[in-house]
Design an enzyme around this catalytic site. Structure first.
Site, PDB file in Angstrom:
ATOM      1  CE  LYS A 123      46.503  47.214  48.599  1.00 43.29           C
ATOM      2  NZ  LYS A 123      46.130  46.167  47.880  1.00 43.29           N
TER       3      LYS A 123
ATOM      4  CE1 TYR B 284      51.036  39.195  45.025  1.00 46.79           C
ATOM      5  CE2 TYR B 284      48.872  37.938  45.529  1.00 46.79           C
ATOM      6  CZ  TYR B 284      49.794  39.168  45.448  1.00 46.79           C
ATOM      7  OH  TYR B 284      49.060  40.079  46.127  1.00 46.79           O
TER       8      TYR B 284
ATOM      9  CB  SER C  47      39.026  41.731  48.851  1.00 44.25           C
ATOM     10  OG  SER C  47      39.953  42.719  48.532  1.00 44.25           O
TER      11      SER C  47
ATOM     12  CB  THR D 173      47.711  38.920  49.027  1.00 44.77           C
ATOM     13  OG1 THR D 173      47.383  39.500  47.724  1.00 44.77           O
ATOM     14  CG2 THR D 173      49.222  38.799  49.125  1.00 44.77           C
TER      15      THR D 173
ATOM     16  CB  THR E 282      44.844  44.480  50.883  1.00 43.65           C
ATOM     17  OG1 THR E 282      45.647  44.133  49.829  1.00 43.65           O
ATOM     18  CG2 THR E 282      45.732  43.797  52.205  1.00 43.65           C
ATOM     19  CG  ASP E 283      42.916  44.769  45.886  1.00 46.40           C
ATOM     20  OD1 ASP E 283      43.976  44.980  46.304  1.00 46.40           O
ATOM     21  OD2 ASP E 283      42.772  44.335  44.785  1.00 46.40           O
TER      22      ASP E 283
ATOM     23  CD  GLU F 140      34.647  73.661  46.084  1.00 43.57           C
ATOM     24  OE1 GLU F 140      34.058  74.203  44.957  1.00 43.57           O
ATOM     25  OE2 GLU F 140      35.651  73.694  46.342  1.00 43.57           O
TER      26      GLU F 140
HETATM   27  N1  LIG Z   1      47.278  42.204  48.758  1.00 42.63           N
HETATM   28  C1  LIG Z   1      46.033  41.988  48.498  1.00 42.63           C
HETATM   29  O1  LIG Z   1      45.602  41.220  49.297  1.00 42.63           O
HETATM   30  C2  LIG Z   1      45.630  42.000  47.165  1.00 42.63           C
HETATM   31  C3  LIG Z   1      44.738  40.797  46.389  1.00 42.63           C
HETATM   32  C4  LIG Z   1      43.698  40.761  46.008  1.00 42.63           C
HETATM   33  N2  LIG Z   1      43.535  41.660  44.854  1.00 42.63           N
HETATM   34  C5  LIG Z   1      42.490  40.944  47.135  1.00 42.63           C
HETATM   35  O2  LIG Z   1      42.367  41.976  47.437  1.00 42.63           O
HETATM   36  O3  LIG Z   1      42.180  40.057  47.482  1.00 42.63           O
END
Ligand SMILES: NC(=O)CC[C@H](N)C(=O)O
Length: 337
Positions: free
Chosen positions: A173, A34, A67, A20, A100-101, A294
């Site tokens: 995340k 987007y 990602s 992103t 970010t994923d 467990e």
């Molecule tokens: N906020 C993000 O970067 C998510 C965008 C995309 N799904 C990625 O991980 O690249």
């Protein structure tokens, strides 16, 4: 003319991989709708001219991906490029722009395999650069500030978002949409504000120069899968992963990494067939799995992921299994990293 020349700026290389932070939407109101991985690195850097106040920056486009589409080849290729730069005396710090994923997976991988104390900072954003209140420019500015700061050396791979500096080992995340998306169960290491870093903690686990792993000695990564636990679970996914060639299965277990009674015999058989069984917890932001709590891990020869979430457990197990097939060694590694 000035009699004194300005102090030399740190030299920071930015490796762009997509996400992103390189996203673009149709309108400024599109903060969540987007396309990721659109904007090339030169344009990203040109969008933040203030980077030049912090460092001598140069950019390199490594991939242009969202990602979630990263595979092991991307991890290895990025890891090798980072190692090349870390060995280059003309590079003081490295920034990686990333979706970010799966950012937390890449950051942990690099912290395990990069044999350097140069700062390596992974950064992303939650809104594309085209959006109102886009967060990428400031996150990137902060990442370059940290990567150029000698105080960031030797602290393992770092992650900067939302003015916080996190350990790449701990961070995950935890939220989507919101810009405070990244959380570390043991807290951030510090803050970066207006280009200045403030440190409060240090990582306690082995990383980078103190790691026994080295990207230069890893040719390929084994297949490891994650099976998610829930009520009414059976062994279908576990058997399918084994059939597909998994060398280990990370059980994203309920609570303390618990295993449903009907599943136990199937996992014992898989272990006897040679797969490693790694119990982790699906409780995000604070899963903590202990041996023989467990389930009798000593008796079944299973491994526990301790505080690593399932996706981080997969990364560590992939790296560890390039060096050992011994479950006791694997467990030692899970305690130490
Ligand atoms: N906020 C993000 O970067 C998510 C965008 C995309 N799904 C990625 O991980 O690249």
């Amino acid at each position: 003319a000035k009699s004194e020349s300005a102090p030399p700026r740190p030299r920071v290389t930015i490796l762009a991989t997509g996400g992103t932070i390189a996203g673009a939407g149709a309108s400024a109101a599109d903060s969540a709708t987007y396309q990721a991985a659109k904007v090339p690195v030169e344009q990203l850097l040109a969008g933040v001219p203030q980077l030049a106040d912090l460092a001598e920056v140069r950019g390199e486009q490594v991939f242009q991906l969202a990602s979630e589409s990263f595979g092991n080849e991307q991890l290895l290729a990025l890891g090798r490029r980072v190692a090349d730069l870390a060995e280059n005396p003309e590079v003081d710090g490295i920034v990686i722009t990333h979706g970010t994923d799966t950012l937390e997976e890449t950051a942990y991988f690099l912290t395990l395999v990069e044999r350097t104390n140069k700062p390596i900072v992974v950064v992303g954003s939650m809104r594309p650069g085209t959006a109102l209140s886009a967060d990428g420019a400031l996150n990137l500015y902060n990442a370059v500030a940290v990567a150029g700061n000698p105080q960031a050396r030797g602290k393992g791979v770092l992650v900067t978002l939302n003015d916080e500096i996190h350990s790449g080992r701990d961070v995950a995340k935890a939220l989507n949409i919101k810009t405070e998306a990244f959380k570390s169960p043991w807290g951030p290491l510090g803050m970066v504000v207006e280009g200045k870093s403030y440190w409060f903690r240090l990582p306690a686990k082995r990383h980078t120069l103190d790691s026994e792993f080295d990207i230069r000695r890893i040719d390929s990564l084994p297949r490891i899968d994650i099976a998610y636990a829930y009520g009414n679970l059976d062994d279908t996914a576990y058997r399918a992963f084994a059939q597909a060639g998994a060398k280990a299965i990370v059980h994203a277990g309920t609570g303390n990494g618990s295993v449903a009674a009907p599943l136990v015999p199937a996992l014992r058989v898989l272990r006897e067939e040679g797969l490693q069984i790694i119990r982790s917890s699906r409780a995000d932001q604070g899963g903590f799995v202990l041996r023989n709590a467990e389930q009798p891990d000593d008796r079944y020869d299973w491994v526990v992921a301790h505080d690593l979430n399932p996706q981080k457990a997969r990364i560590l197990a992939m790296v560890a299994l390039t060096r050992t097939q011994d479950s006791k060694e694997l467990q030692r590694i899970f305690w130490e990293y």
